[in-house]
Write a protein that holds these residues in place. Structure first.
Motif, PDB file in Angstrom:
ATOM      1  N   VAL A  22      -6.480  -4.985 -11.323  1.00  0.00           N
ATOM      2  CA  VAL A  22      -7.256  -3.776 -11.055  1.00  0.00           C
ATOM      3  C   VAL A  22      -6.409  -2.777 -10.272  1.00  0.00           C
ATOM      4  O   VAL A  22      -6.234  -1.631 -10.685  1.00  0.00           O
ATOM      5  N   THR A  23      -5.857  -3.220  -9.122  1.00  0.00           N
ATOM      6  CA  THR A  23      -4.980  -2.346  -8.327  1.00  0.00           C
ATOM      7  C   THR A  23      -3.554  -2.898  -8.253  1.00  0.00           C
ATOM      8  O   THR A  23      -2.737  -2.387  -7.490  1.00  0.00           O
ATOM      9  N   GLY A  24      -3.267  -3.922  -9.009  1.00  0.00           N
ATOM     10  CA  GLY A  24      -1.948  -4.531  -9.045  1.00  0.00           C
ATOM     11  C   GLY A  24      -2.037  -5.866  -9.748  1.00  0.00           C
ATOM     12  O   GLY A  24      -3.078  -6.212 -10.312  1.00  0.00           O
ATOM     13  N   VAL A  25      -0.946  -6.597  -9.744  1.00  0.00           N
ATOM     14  CA  VAL A  25      -0.956  -7.940 -10.319  1.00  0.00           C
ATOM     15  C   VAL A  25      -0.469  -8.919  -9.260  1.00  0.00           C
ATOM     16  O   VAL A  25       0.313  -8.573  -8.374  1.00  0.00           O
ATOM     17  N   LYS A  26      -0.957 -10.175  -9.356  1.00  0.00           N
ATOM     18  CA  LYS A  26      -0.603 -11.211  -8.391  1.00  0.00           C
ATOM     19  C   LYS A  26       0.083 -12.370  -9.093  1.00  0.00           C
ATOM     20  O   LYS A  26      -0.107 -12.597 -10.291  1.00  0.00           O
ATOM     21  N   PHE A  27       0.842 -13.116  -8.293  1.00  0.00           N
ATOM     22  CA  PHE A  27       1.471 -14.337  -8.780  1.00  0.00           C
ATOM     23  C   PHE A  27       1.517 -15.326  -7.621  1.00  0.00           C
ATOM     24  O   PHE A  27       1.484 -14.925  -6.448  1.00  0.00           O
ATOM     25  N   PRO A  28       1.582 -16.634  -7.904  1.00  0.00           N
ATOM     26  CA  PRO A  28       1.645 -17.616  -6.817  1.00  0.00           C
ATOM     27  C   PRO A  28       2.930 -17.450  -6.024  1.00  0.00           C
ATOM     28  O   PRO A  28       4.010 -17.260  -6.600  1.00  0.00           O
ATOM     29  N   PRO A  29       2.863 -17.532  -4.694  1.00  0.00           N
ATOM     30  CA  PRO A  29       4.087 -17.389  -3.897  1.00  0.00           C
ATOM     31  C   PRO A  29       5.057 -18.530  -4.175  1.00  0.00           C
ATOM     32  O   PRO A  29       4.661 -19.665  -4.461  1.00  0.00           O
ATOM     33  N   GLY A  30       6.348 -18.197  -4.106  1.00  0.00           N
ATOM     34  CA  GLY A  30       7.375 -19.211  -4.278  1.00  0.00           C
ATOM     35  C   GLY A  30       7.580 -19.676  -5.708  1.00  0.00           C
ATOM     36  O   GLY A  30       8.195 -20.714  -5.942  1.00  0.00           O
ATOM     37  N   ASP A  31       7.108 -18.920  -6.694  1.00  0.00           N
ATOM     38  CA  ASP A  31       7.187 -19.314  -8.105  1.00  0.00           C
ATOM     39  C   ASP A  31       7.903 -18.222  -8.897  1.00  0.00           C
ATOM     40  O   ASP A  31       7.277 -17.266  -9.385  1.00  0.00           O
ATOM     41  N   PRO A  32       9.239 -18.322  -9.064  1.00  0.00           N
ATOM     42  CA  PRO A  32       9.980 -17.265  -9.765  1.00  0.00           C
ATOM     43  C   PRO A  32       9.517 -17.041 -11.200  1.00  0.00           C
ATOM     44  O   PRO A  32       9.511 -15.900 -11.679  1.00  0.00           O
ATOM     45  N   GLU A  33       9.137 -18.102 -11.911  1.00  0.00           N
ATOM     46  CA  GLU A  33       8.694 -17.928 -13.290  1.00  0.00           C
ATOM     47  C   GLU A  33       7.400 -17.122 -13.350  1.00  0.00           C
ATOM     48  O   GLU A  33       7.252 -16.228 -14.197  1.00  0.00           O
ATOM     49  N   ALA A  34       6.452 -17.437 -12.464  1.00  0.00           N
ATOM     50  CA  ALA A  34       5.201 -16.675 -12.431  1.00  0.00           C
ATOM     51  C   ALA A  34       5.459 -15.238 -12.002  1.00  0.00           C
ATOM     52  O   ALA A  34       4.828 -14.298 -12.515  1.00  0.00           O
ATOM     53  N   LEU A  35       6.369 -15.053 -11.056  1.00  0.00           N
ATOM     54  CA  LEU A  35       6.740 -13.701 -10.625  1.00  0.00           C
ATOM     55  C   LEU A  35       7.283 -12.911 -11.814  1.00  0.00           C
ATOM     56  O   LEU A  35       6.859 -11.763 -12.053  1.00  0.00           O
ATOM     57  N   ALA A  36       8.209 -13.526 -12.553  1.00  0.00           N
ATOM     58  CA  ALA A  36       8.793 -12.839 -13.706  1.00  0.00           C
ATOM     59  C   ALA A  36       7.720 -12.492 -14.730  1.00  0.00           C
ATOM     60  O   ALA A  36       7.731 -11.396 -15.313  1.00  0.00           O
TER      61      ALA A  36
ATOM     62  N   LEU B  49       0.834  -1.209   0.000  1.00  0.00           N
ATOM     63  CA  LEU B  49       0.000   0.000   0.000  1.00  0.00           C
ATOM     64  C   LEU B  49       0.866   1.255   0.000  1.00  0.00           C
ATOM     65  O   LEU B  49       0.511   2.270  -0.612  1.00  0.00           O
ATOM     66  N   GLU B  50       2.012   1.208   0.677  1.00  0.00           N
ATOM     67  CA  GLU B  50       2.912   2.357   0.678  1.00  0.00           C
ATOM     68  C   GLU B  50       3.451   2.610  -0.726  1.00  0.00           C
ATOM     69  O   GLU B  50       3.532   3.767  -1.170  1.00  0.00           O
ATOM     70  N   ALA B  51       3.822   1.545  -1.432  1.00  0.00           N
ATOM     71  CA  ALA B  51       4.277   1.706  -2.816  1.00  0.00           C
ATOM     72  C   ALA B  51       3.157   2.253  -3.688  1.00  0.00           C
ATOM     73  O   ALA B  51       3.387   3.104  -4.559  1.00  0.00           O
ATOM     74  N   ALA B  52       1.937   1.761  -3.472  1.00  0.00           N
ATOM     75  CA  ALA B  52       0.794   2.271  -4.232  1.00  0.00           C
ATOM     76  C   ALA B  52       0.577   3.753  -3.950  1.00  0.00           C
ATOM     77  O   ALA B  52       0.277   4.539  -4.862  1.00  0.00           O
ATOM     78  N   ALA B  53       0.731   4.149  -2.685  1.00  0.00           N
ATOM     79  CA  ALA B  53       0.593   5.564  -2.342  1.00  0.00           C
ATOM     80  C   ALA B  53       1.665   6.404  -3.010  1.00  0.00           C
ATOM     81  O   ALA B  53       1.446   7.588  -3.316  1.00  0.00           O
ATOM     82  N   ALA B  54       2.830   5.805  -3.260  1.00  0.00           N
ATOM     83  CA  ALA B  54       3.913   6.505  -3.957  1.00  0.00           C
ATOM     84  C   ALA B  54       3.667   6.597  -5.457  1.00  0.00           C
ATOM     85  O   ALA B  54       4.429   7.254  -6.173  1.00  0.00           O
ATOM     86  N   GLY B  55       2.603   5.940  -5.942  1.00  0.00           N
ATOM     87  CA  GLY B  55       2.255   6.011  -7.355  1.00  0.00           C
ATOM     88  C   GLY B  55       2.911   4.956  -8.214  1.00  0.00           C
ATOM     89  O   GLY B  55       2.982   5.112  -9.441  1.00  0.00           O
ATOM     90  N   THR B  56       3.347   3.859  -7.603  1.00  0.00           N
ATOM     91  CA  THR B  56       4.071   2.815  -8.313  1.00  0.00           C
ATOM     92  C   THR B  56       3.198   1.578  -8.484  1.00  0.00           C
ATOM     93  O   THR B  56       2.564   1.142  -7.520  1.00  0.00           O
ATOM     94  N   PRO B  57       3.151   0.969  -9.668  1.00  0.00           N
ATOM     95  CA  PRO B  57       2.411  -0.282  -9.833  1.00  0.00           C
ATOM     96  C   PRO B  57       3.077  -1.407  -9.042  1.00  0.00           C
ATOM     97  O   PRO B  57       4.309  -1.479  -8.968  1.00  0.00           O
ATOM     98  N   VAL B  58       2.254  -2.278  -8.447  1.00  0.00           N
ATOM     99  CA  VAL B  58       2.782  -3.316  -7.570  1.00  0.00           C
ATOM    100  C   VAL B  58       2.470  -4.699  -8.128  1.00  0.00           C
ATOM    101  O   VAL B  58       1.420  -4.925  -8.745  1.00  0.00           O
ATOM    102  N   ALA B  59       3.404  -5.617  -7.879  1.00  0.00           N
ATOM    103  CA  ALA B  59       3.211  -7.041  -8.168  1.00  0.00           C
ATOM    104  C   ALA B  59       3.434  -7.779  -6.859  1.00  0.00           C
ATOM    105  O   ALA B  59       4.482  -7.613  -6.229  1.00  0.00           O
ATOM    106  N   VAL B  60       2.447  -8.579  -6.430  1.00  0.00           N
ATOM    107  CA  VAL B  60       2.517  -9.189  -5.102  1.00  0.00           C
ATOM    108  C   VAL B  60       2.229 -10.676  -5.179  1.00  0.00           C
ATOM    109  O   VAL B  60       1.494 -11.148  -6.057  1.00  0.00           O
ATOM    110  N   ALA B  61       2.799 -11.408  -4.220  1.00  0.00           N
ATOM    111  CA  ALA B  61       2.470 -12.818  -4.065  1.00  0.00           C
ATOM    112  C   ALA B  61       1.045 -12.936  -3.524  1.00  0.00           C
ATOM    113  O   ALA B  61       0.645 -12.194  -2.622  1.00  0.00           O
TER     114      ALA B  61
END
Length: 416
Positions: free
Chosen positions: A329-343, A304-316
């Motif tokens: 909608v307010t960011g993108v998600k990926f499964p935790p512990g999955d570097p390929e999905a994170l990338a 939320l702090e990054a979002a308040a700074a105006g930066t798009p976020v990608a979260v587990a």
């Protein structure tokens, strides 16, 4: 209006993680709403032992000499000594003052909290920011980990109300500690959106310092421990650089896992150390994507702090992060512990700048509307109002020091 005694092991200028920032913002927002707030916390080098700041009375307890060494991550000896010092400071703070309630933040202040509850004859509210079991993915490897788990259970049993920051954490304290559902309350963490707007000159300086001239900047900030999942971001870095050759990555923060993470990092990764204030805000705002790859995250305030700074976020998609970020909608998600999905998730943000700007705009509006501190303080005050008088807890007839019952475990006893 209430007269509140807040207990925290960290408070500005002494900050270790997000708990201290949470207590600081909550105390100020409660004071601004007209409540009388006293914070009792740990002494910080150079900070006065007593001061009034932002409408809050702050009492800082010096550590007992000699200092207790912390080895192998075992905080128990230090915590007991700290609670003795904190209890004495809190009792001195109570002279000539009346309080309606004690509010304890996490297990590190549990002994002081129960002692003050009994001494002042007032209700006790406890906020559980995280659990030892959760931090270790359900495995409690050593005796001190199991004792911390017991102290968390004891604090929850003693509290008239238990506040947690997400529905995920509510389910966790009910499952782990047997807290009745009617004694748990979800109150989200808050963010001061104005505090996280960086000056353009500072953003430009951060960009010049950390970003390459021909690629995007990806960042993360947090305590460098296993459960924060930084290792998965580092594993994703080569995959991202295949698509974005000029990509740079900044890891801000410190912790016991730092040396191992530095060994895993490629040449495009900078470890910036512990950043605070304008430096951290500028880094977030200068980034093209901010990543939260946690394995365990009770809430995820940094997103939320990054979002308040105006930066798009990608979260587990784990814990509280899964609740506060709406995918695409307010960011993108990926499964935790999955570097390929994170990338893949981060690459989607970096490749479509219009989409990234839309994500960032909607996320910041969500922060302003739903996670502002005046609203969070009002919800917390409503929990205070709901507390029963001492002695009417649902666990009032149970032994005061009932823990998990595991043989050989030391019992927790209040100090003072």
């Amino acid at each position: 209006m209430s007269r509140i005694l807040l207990l925290s092991w960290e408070y500005p200028p002494l900050l270790v993680g997000g708990l201290g920032r949470h207590v600081h913002a909550l105390a100020g927002a409660l004071a601004a709403a007209g409540h009388e707030v006293t914070v009792v916390t740990r002494q910080a080098p150079g900070a006065p032992p007593v001061e009034h700041v932002e409408g809050v009375r702050v009492i800082r307890a010096a550590e007992d000499p000699p200092a207790v060494d912390v080895t192998g991550g075992n905080l128990l000896g230090w915590t007991l000594a700290f609670n003795h010092a904190l209890t004495r400071a809190a009792l001195r703070a109570a002279r000539g003052h009346r309080y309606d309630l004690v509010h304890a933040h996490d297990w590190l202040v549990a002994h002081t909290a129960v002692t003050l509850r009994d001494h002042l004859d007032v209700p006790l509210v406890a906020t559980i920011h995280a659990t030892e079991s959760g931090r270790h993915q359900g495995w409690l490897p050593a005796a001190h980990n199991r004792t911390i788990d017991d102290v968390e259970r004891w604090l929850c049993a003693e509290a008239d109300r238990v506040i947690v920051c997400s529905e995920y954490m509510r389910a966790e304290v009910i499952r782990l500690f047997g807290v009745p559902a009617e004694r748990t309350e979800v109150v989200h963490n808050g963010v001061d959106a104005l505090r996280w707007r960086a000056r353009p000159r500072a953003v430009a300086a951060a960009r010049e310092r950390y970003a390459g001239s021909d690629g995007p900047l990806v960042s993360l900030a947090g305590r460098l421990v296993y459960e924060k999942g930084v290792q998965h971001l580092l594993a994703a870095e080569p995959l991202l650089r295949e698509r974005f050759p000029g990509l740079r990555m900044v890891i801000a923060g410190d912790g016991p896992y730092r040396a191992e993470l530095e060994r895993l990092a490629g040449p495009a990764v900078t470890f910036a150390g512990f950043l605070t204030g304008h430096d951290l805000t500028a880094l977030m705002a200068a980034s093209d994507c901010y990543v939260v790859p946690s394995i365990y995250e009770p809430f995820g305030m940094v997103a939320l702090e990054a979002a308040a700074a105006g930066t798009p976020v990608a979260v587990a998609a784990t814990g509280g992060l899964a609740e506060i970020v709406e995918d695409r909608v307010t960011g993108v998600k990926f499964p935790p512990g999955d570097p390929e999905a994170l990338a893949g998730a981060v690459a989607g943000v970096l490749a479509d700048r219009d989409h990234a700007r839309a994500l960032a705009w909607r996320a910041r509006q969500r922060v302003v509307d739903d996670y502002n501190w005046p609203s969070i303080a009002a919800r917390t005050a409503a929990v205070y109002d709901s507390t029963r008088p001492p002695g009417s807890s649902l666990l009032a007839n149970e032994p005061k020091f009932l823990l998990s019952g595991r043989p050989g475990m030391p019992m927790a006893v209040p100090v003072g």
